[in-house]
Design an enzyme around this catalytic site. Structure first.
Site, PDB file in Angstrom:
ATOM      1  N   GLU A 212       0.796  -1.221   0.000  1.00  0.00           N
ATOM      2  CA  GLU A 212       0.000   0.000   0.000  1.00  0.00           C
ATOM      3  C   GLU A 212       0.827   1.268   0.000  1.00  0.00           C
ATOM      4  O   GLU A 212       0.295   2.356   0.244  1.00  0.00           O
ATOM      5  CB  GLU A 212      -0.989  -0.018   1.186  1.00  0.00           C
ATOM      6  CG  GLU A 212      -1.965  -1.185   1.095  1.00  0.00           C
ATOM      7  CD  GLU A 212      -2.848  -1.349   2.315  1.00  0.00           C
ATOM      8  OE1 GLU A 212      -2.502  -0.804   3.379  1.00  0.00           O
ATOM      9  OE2 GLU A 212      -3.888  -2.016   2.204  1.00  0.00           O
TER      10      GLU A 212
ATOM     11  N   GLU B  72      -6.470  -7.027  -1.862  1.00  0.00           N
ATOM     12  CA  GLU B  72      -6.882  -7.442  -0.529  1.00  0.00           C
ATOM     13  C   GLU B  72      -8.400  -7.334  -0.415  1.00  0.00           C
ATOM     14  O   GLU B  72      -8.946  -6.236  -0.383  1.00  0.00           O
ATOM     15  CB  GLU B  72      -6.234  -6.572   0.557  1.00  0.00           C
ATOM     16  CG  GLU B  72      -4.715  -6.687   0.627  1.00  0.00           C
ATOM     17  CD  GLU B  72      -4.126  -5.830   1.744  1.00  0.00           C
ATOM     18  OE1 GLU B  72      -4.909  -5.299   2.566  1.00  0.00           O
ATOM     19  OE2 GLU B  72      -2.896  -5.691   1.788  1.00  0.00           O
TER      20      GLU B  72
END
Length: 871
Positions: A481, A547
């Site tokens: 991320e 995710e």
């Protein structure tokens, strides 16, 4: 005479092979350790044979300090209950509390031109190394993610009796475990595991993984040392599994080192697929350089494919340096011939993965680490990756807050066909993507973590070399991320990976627009909590979601392994939960349990949770597959395993006991799968395979709670390769049925031989959204037998006689008859199975546990528990 010469040649080759096979071994037993506060002398003295070690503790190497303390019963099991609170945290004790000396005595000496090498595959965090009274490393070894190699020939004792002493220091900045992701974030100032300061799926690891955590190896060479081989396989064009193949090209290079004072000449060669490629080489004294072989063409190669698309054929590859009819050194590799490409999908606005020219719909799972205390083993790696194969997944993503996995993990992925998406060691949480009041430093400061950027680049070079030859390794990623800082990111992209690999896609970070264009907004991943199963079909999310996940509580037997009996209290639907459940990061199931009836106790809750688990993950993968190539090119579940006893995001628990998540996901991820869209009751088939399927029988039936069946339809039809096809709706038919109690929908896909290729049973709620019918369904007397089918294999036959109700949601478990405990790991080709009236189902169980005291336990929603012997 000719026969005798041939016989002697064979003996000589066997001698050379056997001698060479003994040239590398691990130092993995007989270590002793002591805390720095108890040792008043330096490494030069400790590493001398005369230094007395009488009061030193048995050490676990490879392992961490915490593992050693646990194995010596100095601390309680930190995976049980709230025991972690009983173990001192390094943030409060200071680093000396977990700073230890490790000592190992071993026999070795060099004869003639032999060179002896000491290799550490992982030390966390800093180390000084001594051998026989001499310091081995000129500069302090630093960094968890970095190998260390030393030529110790000149330090060896003439008697052959040697003592190695290593002092290991924890990370410089251990971080405050204040409840944040990575605690206060400062753990990321080091090149180490960020999760050890705590995360939303784990409590802090008290020693921050300090120790000689990976293998220590002695290697002996005959002057020349072969290092870091690099194998690239090129498979041009679009290939079909099991067909005759056009040639593939093999490109091999290797580093060769000569640490001696004289130049060494010889033949450098490698052998693969019955062919030998050789090159005459002279290696100057005290030099190391890379040598590239001529390309090798392999005719009609056996290709390596991802799970669900074809076989995982692997070739042994042997590299040798020969001089004067002697093998001076050799390396053995296992190579899969495949080519991985990436092509942007304009329709979905996401990256598409291609293997051997074929587009692969990514069905992946996020992986943290095998064990939070770094207790790795080949067997555990194999079992965990096999579970991912059994879930019908084809990719594992290695999350950036942990490690670059060990070669043994990639061996298992090579074996089972799991592509690997590998993050480097950065996370949005610790490295500054978001404002976070729990972090010590501001975003500008955290954005520059870790402190030593040159060390990061050195480690990335080293670790890329360690794993780049694995067929399973498919993608590199800058971080979880977030990208690394620019002075790390740009060298990775523009120098290190092109120079050391050059064959794999590099994503700047795990949810970047180059992976999946996020027109929806947000962070580009999630959600992570429990959802209405229909939402997976109805709500469009990110087209290549890195995710997306849900809950994952195990069954009662799993819970009992780490939750004390006094804390076995069922969570309430309003989120109220026992302190130990909360400590183990329980995600509320909310009101999703209530439709199955009032929860009686923790055991009842765990059983009902399995129904929710199965439904959640089946729906998740069915929903994504339903929009294959339309909305999505893939999805990666957060997460499929736990390296600690957490109560979230897991298909099996830390002890390798699967729960219903695994089998719901397995069902929804079938390569050829029949399913029903919950939005319009459309019967749909998805074909992930690479060939068209013809003459398929699509069959649908409905059963009420008494077991009466209502035939709906069966039609012959076909489906194209890598596609989804809608066949017929059932909504009007279902509306006509009396749904006051709910019904079962049975879907089957058969071939012309009437063999079942896919079957799927849904349990539908009543008109009020509850499952009153399931709450009152009659008991089914399920007949079960078990038969041994060879070593490590049992076949279980379940029969539900005609006239019975549906035998719903049956759990099969292989158990030890003496202890009554489950045999773990065990691998079931299906579980939590529903057996229709008049139907028989065969379940195959495979296991590796060596015991004769086996039985099979079977119980279901409306089936009494029974334990059956194995014939």
């Amino acid at each position: 005479m000719k026969f005798m010469r041939k016989f002697l040649a064979i003996l000589l080759s066997l001698y050379i092979f056997n001698a060479q096979a003994q040239q590398r071994y691990e130092l993995n037993t007989g270590w002793l350790c002591n805390n720095i506060k108890e040792v008043k002398v330096d490494g030069a003295q400790i590493s001398k044979a005369g230094f007395v070690l009488d009061n030193w503790m048995q050490a676990t190497v490879p392992g961490t300090v915490l593992t050693t303390l646990l194995n010596n019963k100095k601390v309680p099991d930190p995976f049980y209950g709230m025991n972690t609170e009983k173990i001192p945290d390094i943030y409060k004790t200071g680093n000396d509390y977990y700073t230890y000396w490790f000592v190992k005595d071993f026999d070795e000496k060099a004869v003639g031109n032999e060179q002896v090498w000491l290799q550490f595959r992982g030390i966390n965090y800093k180390a000084e190394i001594f051998l026989n009274g001499k310091k081995v490393n000129a500069a302090t070894h630093e960094g968890m993610h970095l190998r260390a190699r030393f030529n110790i020939t000149k330090y060896l004792s003439s008697t052959g009796k040697n003592r190695l002493a290593v002092i290991v220091y924890p990370p410089d900045v251990v971080g405050n475990p204040n409840g944040g992701q990575g605690g206060d974030g400062t753990i990321a100032r080091n090149l180490t595991t960020q999760y050890t300061a705590g995360w939303d799926w784990i409590q802090p690891i008290r020693d921050r993984n300090t120790g000689i955590w990976d293998k220590v190896t002695i290697e002996k060479t005959q002057g020349v040392n072969i290092l870091n081989p690099h194998v690239v396989t090129l498979v041009p064009g679009k290939r079909i599994p099991n067909a005759k193949q056009q040639p593939a090209t093999i490109k091999v290079s290797v580093e060769v080192e000569n640490p001696t004072m004289k130049a060494i000449s010889g033949i450098l060669q490698y052998q693969m697929a019955g062919k030998t490629v050789s090159k005459s080489v002279t290696v100057p004294a005290n030099k190391q350089f890379e040598i590239t072989f001529a390309d090798l063409a392999i005719e009609n190669p056996r290709l390596w494919w991802p799970n669900g698309y074809g076989k995982q054929d692997l070739y042994p590859l042997n590299i040798k340096f020969l001089s004067a009819n002697r093998v001076l050194d050799q390396e053995n590799l296992t190579v899969g011939i495949r080519q991985i490409d990436n092509i942007w999908n304009e329709h979905t606005q996401s990256m598409g993965a291609y293997v051997n020219g074929q587009k692969i719909f990514i069905k992946g799972g996020n992986w943290i680490i095998s064990d939070a205390m770094l207790r790795f083993s080949d067997a555990r790696y194999d079992a965990e990756v096999r579970y991912h194969k059994d879930m019908n997944l084809n990719l594992i993503r290695i999350w950036g807050g942990a490690i670059l996995e060990r070669p043994e993990f990639y061996n298992a992925c090579d074996k089972y066909g799991l592509l690997v998406f590998q993050d480097f060691w950065f996370s949005g949480d610790c490295n500054g993507r978001w404002v976070d009041p729990l972090k010590k430093d501001d975003q500008w400061t955290r954005r520059k973590y870790p402190d030593n950027h040159l060390l990061v680049l050195t480690a990335i070079e080293d670790q890329v070399k360690m794993i780049r030859n694995h067929a399973s390794l498919a993608f590199w990623c800058g971080g979880n991320e977030i990208t690394p800082p620019d002075d790390i990111l740009n060298p990775i992209k523009n120098d290190i990976l092109p120079r050391l690999d050059g064959t794999r896609k590099f994503f700047d970070f795990s949810n970047s627009d180059e992976m999946s264009y996020n027109t929806i907004g947000g962070n580009g991943d999630g959600p992570y909590n429990i959802q209405d199963p229909k939402s997976f079909w109805a709500v469009k999310t990110y087209p290549y979601n890195s995710e997306v996940g849900s809950v994952g509580v195990g069954d009662y037997e799993s819970l009992a392994r780490f939750i004390p009996n006094e804390n076995m209290i069922a969570p309430e639907s309003d989120g109220k939960v026992d302190s130990v459940w909360n400590y183990h990061k329980y995600i509320p199931y909310g009101k999703h349990i209530e439709p199955y009836g009032k929860v009686e106790d923790a055991k009842d809750f765990a059983m009902k949770a399995q129904l929710v688990n199965y439904d959640q993950y089946r729906a998740l993968m069915e929903g994504f597959s339903n929009k294959m190539w339309d909305w999505y090119t893939g999805s990666i579940i957060w997460k499929t395993q736990n390296p600690w006893t957490a109560l979230r995001g897991q298909m099996y628990d830390y002890y390798l006991d699967p729960n219903a998540c695994l089998y719901g996901l397995r069902k929804g991820s079938e390569p050829l799968h029949i399913m029903m869209n919950p939005l319009d009751s459309m019967v749909t088939v998805v074909n992930n395979g690479l060939v068209d399927r013809h003459n398929l029988m699509v069959q649908a039936k409905v059963y009420d709670m008494d077991g009466k069946d209502y035939f709906y339809s069966q039609v012959f039809n076909s489906i194209g390769a890598s596609s989804v096809r809608r066949f017929f709706p059932m909504n009007e038919f279902l509306k006509k049925l009396d749904k006051k109690d709910g019904v079962f929908v049975s879907l089957k896909l058969l071939n012309e031989k009437q063999e079942v290729l896919s079957d799927n049973v849904y349990w539908l709620a009543d008109k009020d959204g509850g499952y009153k019918g399931l709450q009152h369904i009659k008991q089914a007397k399920l007949e079960a037998t078990a038969t041994q089918k060879g070593k490590g294999k049992v076949e279980v036959l379940l029969s539900n006689p005609s006239g019975n109700p549906v035998a719903f949601f049956n759990r099969i478990a292989l158990v030890d008859t003496e202890s009554g405990k489950r045999i773990l790991p065990s691998f079931y080709d299906d579980n939590y199975v529903t057996v229709l009236p008049g139907e028989r189902k065969t379940i195959t169980v495979e296991y590796t546990h060596a015991t004769d005291n086996l039985a099979v336990e079977v119980y279901g929603w409306n089936v009494e528990k029974q334990t059956i012997g194995i014939r």
